[in-house]
Design a protein around this motif. Sequence first.
Motif, mmCIF file in Angstrom:
data_model
loop_
_atom_site.group_PDB
_atom_site.id
_atom_site.type_symbol
_atom_site.label_atom_id
_atom_site.label_comp_id
_atom_site.label_asym_id
_atom_site.label_seq_id
_atom_site.Cartn_x
_atom_site.Cartn_y
_atom_site.Cartn_z
ATOM 1 N N VAL A 102 35.623 41.222 26.773
ATOM 2 C CA VAL A 102 34.863 41.785 28.130
ATOM 3 C C VAL A 102 35.017 43.217 28.390
ATOM 4 N N ILE A 103 35.813 43.993 27.595
ATOM 5 C CA ILE A 103 36.088 45.460 27.674
ATOM 6 C C ILE A 103 34.805 46.040 27.825
ATOM 7 N N ILE A 120 37.842 38.865 36.952
ATOM 8 C CA ILE A 120 37.856 37.613 37.706
ATOM 9 C C ILE A 120 38.081 36.380 36.865
ATOM 10 N N LYS A 121 38.863 35.586 37.060
ATOM 11 C CA LYS A 121 39.102 34.320 36.186
ATOM 12 C C LYS A 121 38.102 33.236 36.630
ATOM 13 N N SER A 122 37.135 32.859 35.763
ATOM 14 C CA SER A 122 36.258 31.875 35.753
ATOM 15 C C SER A 122 36.981 30.613 35.144
ATOM 16 N N PHE A 156 44.122 42.205 35.090
ATOM 17 C CA PHE A 156 43.115 42.924 34.052
ATOM 18 C C PHE A 156 42.092 43.494 34.907
ATOM 19 N N LYS A 157 41.750 44.807 34.702
ATOM 20 C CA LYS A 157 41.116 45.703 35.647
ATOM 21 C C LYS A 157 41.222 46.934 34.852
ATOM 22 N N LEU A 158 39.829 47.714 35.103
ATOM 23 C CA LEU A 158 39.542 48.916 34.631
ATOM 24 C C LEU A 158 39.749 49.873 36.083
ATOM 25 N N LEU A 159 40.271 50.852 35.727
ATOM 26 C CA LEU A 159 40.485 51.888 36.719
ATOM 27 C C LEU A 159 39.929 53.301 36.660
ATOM 28 N N ASP A 160 39.156 54.005 37.322
ATOM 29 C CA ASP A 160 38.779 55.439 37.066
ATOM 30 C C ASP A 160 40.194 56.079 36.972
ATOM 31 N N ARG A 178 48.252 44.653 41.475
ATOM 32 C CA ARG A 178 46.451 44.211 41.915
ATOM 33 C C ARG A 178 46.486 44.296 43.289
ATOM 34 N N ALA A 179 47.278 44.271 44.303
ATOM 35 C CA ALA A 179 47.054 44.390 45.643
ATOM 36 C C ALA A 179 46.874 45.734 45.921
ATOM 37 N N LEU A 180 47.543 46.594 45.339
ATOM 38 C CA LEU A 180 47.305 48.052 45.609
ATOM 39 C C LEU A 180 45.977 48.422 45.224
ATOM 40 N N THR A 181 45.665 48.126 44.009
ATOM 41 C CA THR A 181 43.952 48.383 43.801
ATOM 42 C C THR A 181 43.117 48.084 44.799
ATOM 43 N N PHE A 182 43.316 46.722 45.399
ATOM 44 C CA PHE A 182 42.500 46.402 46.354
ATOM 45 C C PHE A 182 42.558 47.254 47.657
ATOM 46 N N TRP A 183 44.011 47.596 48.078
ATOM 47 C CA TRP A 183 44.204 48.579 49.171
ATOM 48 C C TRP A 183 43.639 49.812 48.996
ATOM 49 N N ALA A 184 43.507 50.470 47.869
ATOM 50 C CA ALA A 184 43.066 51.917 47.705
ATOM 51 C C ALA A 184 41.545 51.913 48.042
ATOM 52 N N GLY A 185 40.904 50.971 47.835
ATOM 53 C CA GLY A 185 39.489 50.966 48.261
ATOM 54 C C GLY A 185 38.517 51.254 46.859
ATOM 55 N N PHE A 186 37.772 52.328 47.091
ATOM 56 C CA PHE A 186 36.948 52.795 45.925
ATOM 57 C C PHE A 186 35.641 51.751 45.544
ATOM 58 N N GLN A 187 34.944 52.060 44.893
ATOM 59 C CA GLN A 187 33.606 51.429 44.540
ATOM 60 C C GLN A 187 34.109 50.230 43.471
ATOM 61 N N THR A 188 33.880 49.238 43.948
ATOM 62 C CA THR A 188 34.532 48.105 43.021
ATOM 63 C C THR A 188 33.249 46.929 42.345
ATOM 64 N N GLU A 189 33.519 46.719 41.149
ATOM 65 C CA GLU A 189 32.414 45.799 40.509
ATOM 66 C C GLU A 189 33.366 44.678 39.678
ATOM 67 N N THR A 190 32.865 43.652 39.483
ATOM 68 C CA THR A 190 33.689 42.449 39.014
ATOM 69 C C THR A 190 33.166 42.010 37.516
ATOM 70 N N VAL A 191 33.830 41.471 36.727
ATOM 71 C CA VAL A 191 33.320 40.721 35.638
ATOM 72 C C VAL A 191 34.203 39.411 35.422
ATOM 73 N N GLU A 192 33.439 38.580 34.956
ATOM 74 C CA GLU A 192 34.199 37.201 35.063
ATOM 75 C C GLU A 192 34.947 37.050 33.548
ATOM 76 N N TYR A 193 35.804 36.218 33.338
ATOM 77 C CA TYR A 193 36.520 36.009 32.007
ATOM 78 C C TYR A 193 36.960 34.524 31.996
ATOM 79 N N GLU A 194 37.259 34.123 30.743
ATOM 80 C CA GLU A 194 38.137 32.851 30.690
ATOM 81 C C GLU A 194 39.488 32.979 30.049
ATOM 82 N N VAL A 195 40.296 32.684 30.618
ATOM 83 C CA VAL A 195 41.691 32.832 29.851
ATOM 84 C C VAL A 195 41.887 32.300 28.686
ATOM 85 N N GLN A 196 42.495 33.214 27.641
ATOM 86 C CA GLN A 196 42.379 32.982 26.329
ATOM 87 C C GLN A 196 43.867 32.031 25.932
#
Length: 322
Positions: A102-103, A120-122, A156-160, A178-196
């Motif tokens: 997914v990287i 995002i876990k699918s 599991f996330k990428l941060l600028d 994971r909550a602080l990244t949500f709180w910080a705002g910024f332009q956010t996109e998502t990718v789905e993945y399956e837990v291995q």
Amino acid sequence: MSLLSIVLPAYNEEQNIANTAKVLGELLDRHGIDYELVFISDGSKDGTFDRIKEEAAKNPRVRGAEFSRNFGKEAGIFAGLELTTGDAVIVMDCDLQHPPEVIPQMWEKWQQGAEIVEGIKSDRGRESLGYKLSAGLFYKIMSKLIKMDMNASSDFKLLDRKVVRVLLELPERNTFFRALTFWAGFQTETVEYEVQERQYGQSKWSFWSLMKYAITNATSFSTLPLQLVTIMGMISIFFSVVLAIQTLVRYIMGTAVEGFTTVILLILIIGGFLMLSLGIIGHYIARIYEEVKGRPKYIISHVTENVPGTAVGSWKRECREN
């Protein structure tokens, strides 16, 4: 050329270090992504840091540090962020349950302008019933408390780099990544993945560790539990008024009976609410106590030879000498 840093907190993961470094290195080389891997041994009791040093000796793009004791995953994440130098930073599990495939998608979305790319876990993959129930309870509690959907969220996330700087400048000691990244705002996109499935070893999370993690994060990020104290007080008052009216009516009608059972039940209800309220308040006082003391989130005892001195401070030289 932009540099991608990958932070990999590890606790007793000596079997996974070499494989993780190999898999990630081959994947990123194949996609032409310049990278660095930053492993953080969270006070591991096995040979995790020894394996990190071995990989760092073979590949200069691999770096790492070891805590003086176990400080927890949150501390491991923030220590890793502190040691990174990349233009973008990915945080992921050392056991590769977060799929490396997914990287490149995350990297592409970042190049297109995204400042945060959420994994995002699918599909949660194969998990025991007990773990699924405890994890489900944990995510439901946290979703209610912080008012964001935690069921599919993950670390599991990428941060600028600008987001990383914001997080590192936060003065608080008790953090919830994971909550602080949500709180910080910024332009956010998502990718789905399956837990291995894990390649080696077993998950370190249990029902009780997840519940402890939930309580700690809830009291460090949200004030909603304190509001529950007020709600419980109102419920207590409601029961008291109802019982008072019932007792008065029976007295007027001449049907009053000995209220021993009612009194006991009332005392138990109020007593339970009081003890729970004190417990909630106690957790917040504990958080305040920890913040006021101003102790660091973590203590690094050793670093690999290729960690820049500016990243770890003046004690780096002392660690090596010792």
